[in-house]
Design a protein around this motif. Structure first.
Motif, PDB file in Angstrom:
ATOM      1  N   GLN A 123       0.560  31.135   6.108  1.00 28.79           N
ATOM      2  CA  GLN A 123       0.429  29.712   6.425  1.00 28.79           C
ATOM      3  C   GLN A 123      -0.784  29.128   5.709  1.00 28.79           C
ATOM      4  OE1 GLN A 123       0.558  29.488  10.701  1.00 28.79           O
ATOM      5  NE2 GLN A 123       2.784  29.442  10.650  1.00 28.79           N
ATOM      6  N   LEU A 124      -0.484  28.432   4.601  1.00 28.54           N
ATOM      7  CA  LEU A 124      -1.527  27.796   3.802  1.00 28.54           C
ATOM      8  C   LEU A 124      -1.674  26.337   4.228  1.00 28.54           C
ATOM      9  CD1 LEU A 124      -0.309  29.107   0.346  1.00 28.54           C
ATOM     10  CD2 LEU A 124      -2.205  29.998   1.696  1.00 28.54           C
ATOM     11  N   PRO A 125      -2.881  25.791   4.157  1.00 27.54           N
ATOM     12  CA  PRO A 125      -3.057  24.382   4.501  1.00 27.54           C
ATOM     13  C   PRO A 125      -2.348  23.482   3.480  1.00 27.54           C
ATOM     14  CG  PRO A 125      -5.101  25.313   3.670  1.00 27.54           C
ATOM     15  CD  PRO A 125      -4.123  26.440   3.787  1.00 27.54           C
ATOM     16  N   VAL A 126      -1.691  22.457   3.960  1.00 26.75           N
ATOM     17  CA  VAL A 126      -0.940  21.534   3.117  1.00 26.75           C
ATOM     18  C   VAL A 126      -1.758  20.275   2.815  1.00 26.75           C
ATOM     19  CG1 VAL A 126       1.156  20.122   2.996  1.00 26.75           C
ATOM     20  CG2 VAL A 126       1.253  22.391   3.990  1.00 26.75           C
ATOM     21  N   TYR A 127      -2.653  19.909   3.717  1.00 27.12           N
ATOM     22  CA  TYR A 127      -3.365  18.638   3.566  1.00 27.12           C
ATOM     23  C   TYR A 127      -4.188  18.519   2.281  1.00 27.12           C
ATOM     24  CZ  TYR A 127      -6.692  21.492   6.209  1.00 27.12           C
ATOM     25  OH  TYR A 127      -7.478  22.510   6.663  1.00 27.12           O
ATOM     26  N   PRO A 128      -4.746  19.604   1.701  1.00 27.19           N
ATOM     27  CA  PRO A 128      -5.435  19.405   0.416  1.00 27.19           C
ATOM     28  C   PRO A 128      -4.490  18.918  -0.687  1.00 27.19           C
ATOM     29  CG  PRO A 128      -6.130  21.468   1.393  1.00 27.19           C
ATOM     30  CD  PRO A 128      -4.961  20.964   2.206  1.00 27.19           C
ATOM     31  N   LEU A 129      -3.275  19.432  -0.690  1.00 27.36           N
ATOM     32  CA  LEU A 129      -2.299  18.989  -1.686  1.00 27.36           C
ATOM     33  C   LEU A 129      -1.906  17.538  -1.446  1.00 27.36           C
ATOM     34  CD1 LEU A 129      -0.620  19.824  -4.116  1.00 27.36           C
ATOM     35  CD2 LEU A 129       1.126  20.642  -2.547  1.00 27.36           C
ATOM     36  N   LYS A 130      -1.794  17.157  -0.187  1.00 27.78           N
ATOM     37  CA  LYS A 130      -1.451  15.766   0.115  1.00 27.78           C
ATOM     38  C   LYS A 130      -2.622  14.828  -0.179  1.00 27.78           C
ATOM     39  CE  LYS A 130       2.364  16.854   3.113  1.00 27.78           C
ATOM     40  NZ  LYS A 130       2.976  16.721   4.425  1.00 27.78           N
ATOM     41  N   MET A 131      -3.845  15.301  -0.041  1.00 27.28           N
ATOM     42  CA  MET A 131      -5.002  14.511  -0.462  1.00 27.28           C
ATOM     43  C   MET A 131      -5.001  14.360  -1.981  1.00 27.28           C
ATOM     44  SD  MET A 131      -6.693  13.424   2.129  1.00 27.28           S
ATOM     45  CE  MET A 131      -8.222  12.906   1.399  1.00 27.28           C
ATOM     46  N   ALA A 132      -4.559  15.397  -2.680  1.00 29.73           N
ATOM     47  CA  ALA A 132      -4.468  15.331  -4.137  1.00 29.73           C
ATOM     48  C   ALA A 132      -3.453  14.273  -4.562  1.00 29.73           C
ATOM     49  CB  ALA A 132      -4.099  16.694  -4.714  1.00 29.73           C
ATOM     50  N   MET A 133      -2.401  14.094  -3.765  1.00 30.47           N
ATOM     51  CA  MET A 133      -1.424  13.041  -4.076  1.00 30.47           C
ATOM     52  C   MET A 133      -2.106  11.674  -4.075  1.00 30.47           C
ATOM     53  SD  MET A 133       1.977  14.182  -1.968  1.00 30.47           S
ATOM     54  CE  MET A 133       2.714  12.574  -2.131  1.00 30.47           C
ATOM     55  N   PHE A 134      -2.968  11.443  -3.087  1.00 28.92           N
ATOM     56  CA  PHE A 134      -3.678  10.166  -3.031  1.00 28.92           C
ATOM     57  C   PHE A 134      -4.625  10.031  -4.223  1.00 28.92           C
ATOM     58  CE2 PHE A 134      -7.540   7.855  -1.750  1.00 28.92           C
ATOM     59  CZ  PHE A 134      -6.991   6.586  -1.713  1.00 28.92           C
ATOM     60  N   ALA A 135      -5.376  11.087  -4.523  1.00 23.68           N
ATOM     61  CA  ALA A 135      -6.291  11.041  -5.675  1.00 23.68           C
ATOM     62  C   ALA A 135      -5.514  10.770  -6.958  1.00 23.68           C
ATOM     63  CB  ALA A 135      -7.067  12.357  -5.780  1.00 23.68           C
ATOM     64  N   ALA A 136      -4.353  11.413  -7.094  1.00 22.24           N
ATOM     65  CA  ALA A 136      -3.523  11.208  -8.281  1.00 22.24           C
ATOM     66  C   ALA A 136      -3.018   9.778  -8.370  1.00 22.24           C
ATOM     67  CB  ALA A 136      -2.346  12.184  -8.263  1.00 22.24           C
ATOM     68  N   ALA A 137      -2.656   9.204  -7.229  1.00 24.77           N
ATOM     69  CA  ALA A 137      -2.190   7.813  -7.205  1.00 24.77           C
ATOM     70  C   ALA A 137      -3.300   6.875  -7.652  1.00 24.77           C
ATOM     71  CB  ALA A 137      -1.688   7.447  -5.811  1.00 24.77           C
ATOM     72  N   VAL A 138      -4.523   7.129  -7.192  1.00 31.01           N
ATOM     73  CA  VAL A 138      -5.658   6.289  -7.596  1.00 31.01           C
ATOM     74  C   VAL A 138      -5.937   6.452  -9.089  1.00 31.01           C
ATOM     75  CG1 VAL A 138      -8.152   5.938  -7.296  1.00 31.01           C
ATOM     76  CG2 VAL A 138      -6.674   6.224  -5.294  1.00 31.01           C
ATOM     77  N   LEU A 139      -5.906   7.693  -9.577  1.00 33.26           N
ATOM     78  CA  LEU A 139      -6.126   7.918 -11.011  1.00 33.26           C
ATOM     79  C   LEU A 139      -5.058   7.229 -11.854  1.00 33.26           C
ATOM     80  CD1 LEU A 139      -7.179  11.675 -10.938  1.00 33.26           C
ATOM     81  CD2 LEU A 139      -8.636   9.718 -11.518  1.00 33.26           C
ATOM     82  N   LEU A 140      -3.822   7.289 -11.402  1.00 30.64           N
ATOM     83  CA  LEU A 140      -2.732   6.625 -12.114  1.00 30.64           C
ATOM     84  C   LEU A 140      -2.929   5.105 -12.085  1.00 30.64           C
ATOM     85  CD1 LEU A 140      -0.014   7.151 -13.579  1.00 30.64           C
ATOM     86  CD2 LEU A 140       1.094   6.841 -11.361  1.00 30.64           C
TER      87      LEU A 140
END
Length: 173
Positions: A128-145
């Motif tokens: 069981q790996l944490p998922v929230y870091p990847l979902k935070m990366a989605m937000f960071a990626a959206a801002v970068l885009l």
């Protein structure tokens, strides 16, 4: 313009750093294959980790890809247009399509990440790996885009876009 240099620089740095993740997940895959097929000792974690690393890698390179004009384009209409016409059509495309999409992507990925964070969401696999870091990366990626879109839009307005040279007509024979 300094703002263009700053935004382009941020996405260039992020793109180069994130590209190292490809080496990491390739190494994990090679390790897992070696353990599974040569030693008969499969890992429980490698598949989930590589899946998350690939998702991180894929999503985080959106701004970098836009900076280098590497996104898929459908130039059927604009291929025969002159530089000035293409410039204004692309600028309109940013206003009508890109910015609304990028804003919605950023807003919803923020909500998505915050929900995951508050629930301490983890994967459902053997490990069981944490998922929230990847979902935070989605937000960071959206801002970068989104900010890279601002840079590309400003380049179009200031007539600094390098990719607008007339294209060869399509041969549809």
């Amino acid at each position: 313009m300094p703002i263009i240099r700053v935004i382009d620089g941020i996405n260039e740095i992020v793109g180069r750093i994130v590209s190292i993740v490809a080496i990491v997940f390739a190494a994990i895959i090679i390790y897992d294959v070696f353990m599974r097929y040569f030693l008969g000792e499969p890992t429980r974690w490698a598949f989930d980790v590589t899946k998350q690393l690939y998702g991180f890698y894929f999503i985080m390179l959106g701004g970098y890809a836009l900076r280098h004009q590497s996104h898929v384009r459908v130039d059927l209409l604009t291929a025969r247009m002159g530089r000035e016409t293409r410039r204004w059509v692309e600028a309109a495309g940013y206003l009508i399509f890109f910015f609304p999409f990028a804003w919605i992507f950023a807003r919803h990925s923020w909500n998505f990440a915050m929900t995951s964070w508050s629930q301490a969401e983890v994967t459902y696999g053997a490990v069981q790996l944490p998922v929230y870091p990847l979902k935070m990366a989605m937000f960071a990626a959206a801002v970068l885009l989104l900010i890279q879109g601002v840079s590309e839009f400003l380049k179009l307005l200031l007539n600094k876009a390098d990719h607008l040279e007339p294209m060869e007509p399509l041969d549809v024979r």
